[in-house]
Design an enzyme around this catalytic site. Structure first.
Site, short mmCIF file in Angstrom:
data_model
loop_
_atom_site.label_atom_id
_atom_site.label_comp_id
_atom_site.label_asym_id
_atom_site.label_seq_id
_atom_site.Cartn_x
_atom_site.Cartn_y
_atom_site.Cartn_z
N SER A 145 0.84 -1.20 0.00
CA SER A 145 0.00 0.00 0.00
C SER A 145 0.88 1.26 0.00
O SER A 145 1.69 1.45 -0.91
CB SER A 145 -0.95 -0.04 1.20
OG SER A 145 -1.90 0.99 1.14
N ASP A 353 3.52 25.39 -0.04
CA ASP A 353 4.98 25.38 -0.15
C ASP A 353 5.53 24.33 0.81
O ASP A 353 4.84 23.81 1.67
CB ASP A 353 5.56 26.76 0.18
CG ASP A 353 5.21 27.23 1.58
OD1 ASP A 353 4.33 26.61 2.22
OD2 ASP A 353 5.80 28.22 2.05
N HIS A 407 -7.46 -5.04 -1.43
CA HIS A 407 -6.28 -4.28 -1.00
C HIS A 407 -5.43 -5.03 0.03
O HIS A 407 -4.22 -4.85 0.08
CB HIS A 407 -6.71 -2.93 -0.43
CG HIS A 407 -5.59 -1.97 -0.23
ND1 HIS A 407 -4.89 -1.40 -1.27
CD2 HIS A 407 -5.01 -1.49 0.91
CE1 HIS A 407 -3.96 -0.61 -0.80
NE2 HIS A 407 -4.01 -0.65 0.52
#
Length: 430
Positions: A145, A353, A407
């Site tokens: 994952s 940023d 998953h």
């Protein structure tokens, strides 16, 4: 570096390792953090002769596994490797980051600056520091994952440290925005809801009844907060597994009990519900989840914005669908473990940023490290189409696509999946 003595737990040999690392690898003389990793190997083998395999856990914010024996993929891996189970920075015993510890850094702004050093690039730099201190040559890595995201970052910025790379359910997008992830996974999740309620049609009425009930009747989790419809929807996380999807049915069947005040949610249901919706054990997941997709632009609560365009997932829909792996602003209003972190969460969500690149597409395009990845066709967390597009951008990356697993495939057949991927990177797959 320091290491403890080896000890054996149910036929599994373990040794604990500690490492000091800079918070900011670009400023080695600045503040430091402590990293923890556990060596795991078969005591019947001479560990000193075994090469290293670094396991990169999913998350973000998940600590390394705490095995109680050699089973699943660890059983297969221990035939060839000594495994290093890393607690990624901020998790487990690696200078944890939580509502309890982050105030030591300062206020919300200082905490946001601090957590800007808790991304895949920093985890890779930690891994390279650890590899050097262990005296290892290029080593093998296995990323599950989010660990697969970190593996792609490793291939981008430190390929010289890698012998071979295995990835399961972990090929994320190489470029933004984060919105694309949620547009894709909401579609997968819609299909998974349909599959579940077709398998257990009686649960559709139960799920709707629970959400209507908590909207009108105050029901409280053991941690003290009121249960809300949107937190009930978080049970869609069960849909990410082959077997967990059926475990959800057993949770629903325990939901209501008769009381003198009418039907109420049972203590058993509320206790299990609390374990599913609390992020007390992995607060970094909530804080850093959207940042794993961010490269140069703010996420600005991408999942919440995308959800707004999918009314069937709204908690006030006639029959709300269950949600999956995403983080929303209300997490930091309703989860006691996250409420004190609301300020830093807001700053991270709007931060544009301080987010450097997570991948180097040019380096990936000329990759020479043997790599193989399992891509699950119906994965609700890491979309199949996005995964295949990423795979096509990494030179030499071999893909095994499967519709047999979801998953958490390595929890279902870890031995088989690990063996298959290892044979692929070594060129002897059948």
């Amino acid at each position: 570096m320091s290491a403890g003595s080896s000890y054996v737990v149910r036929g599994t040999a373990l040794r604990d390792h500690w490492f000091d690392a800079p918070l900011d690898h670009a400023d080695p003389s600045g503040p430091a953090i402590r990293l923890f990793a556990r060596e795991i190997y078969d005591p019947a083998l001479e560990s000193g002769n075994l090469p290293w395999l670094l396991f990169l856990q999913g998350g973000p914010g998940g600590r390394g596994n705490r095995p109680l024996g050699l089973s699943g993929w660890l059983r297969e891996a221990s035939k060839s490797f000594r495994v290093l189970m890393l607690d990624q920075r901020g998790t487990g015993l690696s200078t944890p980051a939580s509502r309890q510890t982050l105030p030591l850094v300062g206020g919300a702004a200082a905490q946001a600056d601090y957590l800007s050093h808790f991304r895949a690039t920093d985890i890779v730099a930690d891994a390279e520091l650890i590899r050097a201190q262990l005296g290892s040559g290029p080593w093998s890595i296995f990323g599950q994952s989010y660990g697969g995201f970190c593996a792609l970052t490793y291939l981008s910025f430190a390929p010289e440290g890698l012998k071979e790379v295995l990835i399961t359910g972990g090929l994320g997008p190489l470029a933004g925005p984060a919105d694309q992830v949620y547009e894709a996974t909401f579609g997968r999740l819609r299909a998974r809801n349909a599959e579940y309620f077709a398998r257990y049609p009686q649960d559709r009425a139960v799920a709707t009844r629970i959400m209507d009930h908590v909207r009108n009747v105050a029901e409280f989790l053991p941690t003290g907060e009121r249960l809300t419809p949107e937190r009930v929807q978080m049970l869609g996380n069960y849909f990410g597994g082959n077997t967990r999807i059926d475990a959800l049915h057993y949770l629903f069947e325990d939901a209501f009990v008769p009381t003198p005040d009418g039907d109420r949610l049972s203590d058993g249901f509320l206790t299990q519900m609390s374990a599913q919706v609390s992020r007390a054990a992995n607060p970094l997941y909530a804080l850093m989840h959207e940042s794993i997709y961010v490269q140069g632009a703010a996420s600005n609560w991408a999942a919440a914005r995308v959800l707004a365009g999918h009314p069937e997932f709204h908690p006030d829909a006639p029959e709300p669908l269950l949600t999956g792996e995403a983080v929303y602003p209300w997490y930091f209003e309703q989860d006691p473990a996250l409420v004190p972190l609301r300020g830093v969460a807001e700053l991270l969500a709007v931060r544009s940023d301080g987010w450097g690149p997570l991948y180097d597409p040019a380096q990936l395009a000329r990759n020479t490290v043997p790599a193989a990845a399992a891509v699950y066709a119906e994965d609700i967390y890491v979309d199949r189409d996005i995964s295949l597009a990423t795979a096509a951008s990494v030179r030499g990356l071999q893909v095994w696509e499967s519709a047999d697993f979801h998953h958490d495939g390595i929890a279902d057949d870890g031995e088989g999946i690990f063996a298959r991927l290892l044979s692929m990177v070594r060129g002897d797959a059948g």
